[in-house]
Write a protein that holds these residues in place. Structure first.
Motif, PDB file in Angstrom:
ATOM      1  N   GLY A 456      11.989  18.417 -47.178  1.00  0.00           N
ATOM      2  CA  GLY A 456      11.444  19.735 -46.303  1.00  0.00           C
ATOM      3  C   GLY A 456      12.258  19.621 -45.006  1.00  0.00           C
ATOM      4  N   GLY A 457      11.959  20.526 -44.168  1.00  0.00           N
ATOM      5  CA  GLY A 457      12.753  20.664 -43.031  1.00  0.00           C
ATOM      6  C   GLY A 457      12.007  20.161 -41.864  1.00  0.00           C
ATOM      7  N   ILE A 458      12.800  20.051 -40.856  1.00  0.00           N
ATOM      8  CA  ILE A 458      12.482  19.230 -39.413  1.00  0.00           C
ATOM      9  C   ILE A 458      11.273  20.288 -38.818  1.00  0.00           C
ATOM     10  N   PRO A 459      10.263  20.063 -38.715  1.00  0.00           N
ATOM     11  CA  PRO A 459       9.332  20.920 -37.690  1.00  0.00           C
ATOM     12  C   PRO A 459       9.711  21.229 -36.536  1.00  0.00           C
ATOM     13  N   PRO A 460      10.028  22.580 -36.151  1.00  0.00           N
ATOM     14  CA  PRO A 460      10.158  22.962 -34.734  1.00  0.00           C
ATOM     15  C   PRO A 460       9.419  22.384 -33.742  1.00  0.00           C
ATOM     16  N   ASN A 461       8.159  22.139 -34.246  1.00  0.00           N
ATOM     17  CA  ASN A 461       6.898  21.520 -33.410  1.00  0.00           C
ATOM     18  C   ASN A 461       7.344  20.375 -32.488  1.00  0.00           C
ATOM     19  N   PHE A 462       8.447  19.657 -33.054  1.00  0.00           N
ATOM     20  CA  PHE A 462       8.844  18.591 -32.407  1.00  0.00           C
ATOM     21  C   PHE A 462       9.445  19.011 -31.001  1.00  0.00           C
ATOM     22  N   PRO A 483      16.405  22.257 -35.922  1.00  0.00           N
ATOM     23  CA  PRO A 483      15.825  23.266 -34.801  1.00  0.00           C
ATOM     24  C   PRO A 483      16.395  23.169 -33.598  1.00  0.00           C
ATOM     25  N   LYS A 484      16.571  24.310 -32.848  1.00  0.00           N
ATOM     26  CA  LYS A 484      16.994  24.246 -31.550  1.00  0.00           C
ATOM     27  C   LYS A 484      15.924  23.706 -30.655  1.00  0.00           C
ATOM     28  N   GLU A 485      14.847  23.774 -30.991  1.00  0.00           N
ATOM     29  CA  GLU A 485      13.838  23.418 -30.147  1.00  0.00           C
ATOM     30  C   GLU A 485      13.808  21.720 -29.919  1.00  0.00           C
ATOM     31  N   LEU A 486      14.217  21.250 -31.056  1.00  0.00           N
ATOM     32  CA  LEU A 486      14.288  19.783 -31.176  1.00  0.00           C
ATOM     33  C   LEU A 486      15.759  19.278 -30.384  1.00  0.00           C
ATOM     34  N   ILE A 487      16.741  20.084 -30.549  1.00  0.00           N
ATOM     35  CA  ILE A 487      18.214  19.545 -30.226  1.00  0.00           C
ATOM     36  C   ILE A 487      18.116  19.880 -28.561  1.00  0.00           C
TER      37      ILE A 487
END
Length: 576
Positions: A456-462, A483-487
């Motif tokens: 699956g995908g990497i959760p933006p919640n990170f 996710p831009k939220e993670l990077i």
């Protein structure tokens, strides 16, 4: 009244004596005052102004840190200046304070050598200069201080070995020399210290054996030699000193066995530290009889067999560390000793990693102490799913379960555990998706889910992990975009490892928020597009992997680094 020559002479003598005596007393009294002022002169920085009271215009009994004798008000009996940030050296005039019983300069920044004149203090009972930066050797003539009871000089930069003369201090109760660079061996003469209760020479670069004669010290309560280069075996006499409460020989080169009767002969033992040696054999079952034991640390030895099954009788146990041994033997019941640990209601740290424990975690794991802060179960043969009872350990900060045979999915409680800061589940057989609530708890700062079968995908919640320092999701089967939220999570400094997955899309421009990151590894995915200019903002980068293996494009590392340097230069130019 008739005076003869003889009477006149006697009156003259008496008159002269009474005129001279006050002057003599003044000279004696002035000795201590002048010595103290000389001591003050050697202190070059007094950030709190504690020595402002040391003034020639006032009596020294009113000076900070000074206590004077009741019978002799001008004689100093105690000089105590602790944790005051004082900088300077110890004046040789300290030796003039002949009535001094207590000298404590603990926790300051005194440097230079301990003056030889300390040996003149025949009444001295306490010499406490720990936590400074004193250099040179321990004065041998300190053995002249025959009333000395406490010699505490740990955490300095002293060299030159432990003087054999210290063995003549017949009243010495505390000998604390640890955290210096003394070198040499432990003198046999110290076995003469018949009333010694504390022997602390840890981290002092000592070598050789522990003299068997030290086993005669029948009043010992604390014996600490950890962090040296000592070798040989522990003299068996030590296991018969019933007064011992703390026994610490960790991180040396000792070998041998622990006697089976240790639980009987050391009834007062509270701390047993044997870690970082090559002790072998079985861990005696009688350990369970040590009812006062708080710390059992046998990390990194060669113990074999089973763990004593009744450790749960140790009601005061706070730290159980048996990691890096050969316990378990791969038998599925090797974890059965955990069933009694819920009785240890004070347990704060449990480490059984790097052994041969096999089987599933028992249900008793859910009933461990709620005070537990650290639990390390990694590098064993544990299988089955991650036990849901771990959720009950509400104060858990650190959880290590890496390199086992765990399967199933990552439970949702990992992301919402209120106090969890570090979790490693790497190198298992976990599958399924990363929980979407992975960072509902903002305490998480290090996560390692690498080398599994996650999908699956990497959760933006990170992106909610505002304290995240390091994240490793490499070697899984993750898909989708980064996710831009993670990077864009600027708190990540140690590293972000997403390599060897099936990630697609562009590298988001938010990567520029990782200004302090040391390592960024995204290789062996299916990323496309150009390297964003904002990557040049990552000025802390030391390791970078962006190579893309696909039919359409492959970016070699040398070319990427060249391009990155160009981007970084352009970015810095714009800032100017």
């Amino acid at each position: 009244m008739e005076f003869n020559y003889k009477t006149s002479f006697m009156l003259f003598i008496c008159f002269s004596f009474w005129n001279i005596l006050p002057t003599s007393q003044s000279i004696i009294a002035e000795t201590d005052r002048l010595a103290l002022l000389a001591i003050k002169d050697k202190i070059i920085d007094d950030p709190s102004g504690v020595l402002n009271s040391w003034s020639a215009s006032s009596h020294c009994s009113n000076w900070t840190g000074i206590t004077c004798s009741r019978r002799h008000p001008s004689r100093v009996t105690s000089l105590v200046l602790e944790s005051m940030g004082l900088v300077g050296s110890i004046s040789p005039y300290i030796g003039n304070l002949s009535f001094l019983r207590v000298l404590s300069l603990y926790d300051n920044r005194f440097k230079g050598e301990i003056p030889q004149e300390v040996g003149h203090l025949s009444r001295l009972q306490t010499f406490w200069v720990a936590n400074n930066t004193l250099t040179g050797k321990i004065p041998r003539n300190i053995s002249s201080c025959k009333n000395l009871e406490k010699l505490v000089i740990y955490n300095n930069d002293l060299v030159g070995g432990i003087p054999t003369e210290l063995g003549s201090l017949s009243k010495l109760q505390i000998l604390a020399l640890s955290m210096n660079n003394l070198g040499g061996t432990i003198p046999v003469s110290l076995s003469n210290l018949s009333v010694l209760t504390v022997f602390d020479t840890g981290l002092s670069n000592l070598h050789g054996n522990i003299p068997s004669e030290l086993g005669q010290l029948s009043t010992l309560m604390f014996f600490g030699v950890a962090g040296n280069n000592l070798s040989g075996t522990i003299p068996p006499q030590f296991f018969n000193i019933s007064s011992i409460t703390a026994f610490s020989v960790s991180f040396n080169k000792f070998h041998g066995y622990i006697p089976p009767y240790i639980g009987t002969t050391l009834p007062n033992l509270e701390y047993l530290g044997l870690g970082g040696n090559t002790f072998s054999g079985l861990l005696p079952n009688s350990i369970s009889n040590l009812s006062r034991l708080s710390v059992l640390d046998i990390l990194d030895n060669q113990f074999t067999g089973s763990v004593p099954p009744k450790l749960g009788t140790l009601k005061d146990l706070t730290n159980l560390n048996i990691a890096k041994n050969y316990f378990g033997r791969g038998e599925v019941d090797g974890l059965s000793f955990l069933n009694t640990l819920p009785n240890c209601s004070k347990l704060e740290k449990l480490s059984i990693s790097n052994n041969y424990f096999s089987g599933q975690l028992p249900d008793s794991i859910a009933n461990l102490s709620t005070k537990l802060r650290e639990m390390y179960l990694g590098f064993n043969l544990i299988f089955g799913e991650i036990h849901p009872g771990i959720e009950n350990l509400v104060n858990l900060n650190l959880l290590g379960m890496q390199s086992n045979h765990l399967n199933g999915s990552i439970p949702a409680f990992i992301g919402k555990h209120p106090n969890l800061m570090y979790v490693s589940l790497s190198d298992n057989q976990l599958s399924g998706k990363i929980p979407s609530n992975i960072c509902n708890s903002t305490q998480l700062n290090r996560i390692d889910f690498s080398i599994n079968r996650l999908q699956g995908g990497i959760p933006p919640n990170f992106g909610n992990c505002q304290n995240m320092i390091e994240l490793d999701l490499s070697q899984n089967q993750l898909t989708g975009a980064i996710p831009k939220e993670l990077i864009g999570l600027s708190s990540i400094t140690s590293g972000l490892e997403l390599s060897e997955n099936q990630l697609t899309g562009d590298l988001p421009s938010e990567v520029g928020n990782l200004e302090r990151i040391v390592g960024l590894y995204l290789s062996n995915n299916r990323l496309s597009g150009k390297v964003p200019d904002t990557l040049g903002k990552c000025i802390g980068l030391e390791g970078l992997s962006l190579d893309v293996e696909s039919p359409n494009e492959r970016m070699e590392m040398a070319q990427v680094m060249k391009e990155l340097q160009s981007i970084r230069t352009a970015y810095l130019t714009r800032q100017e």
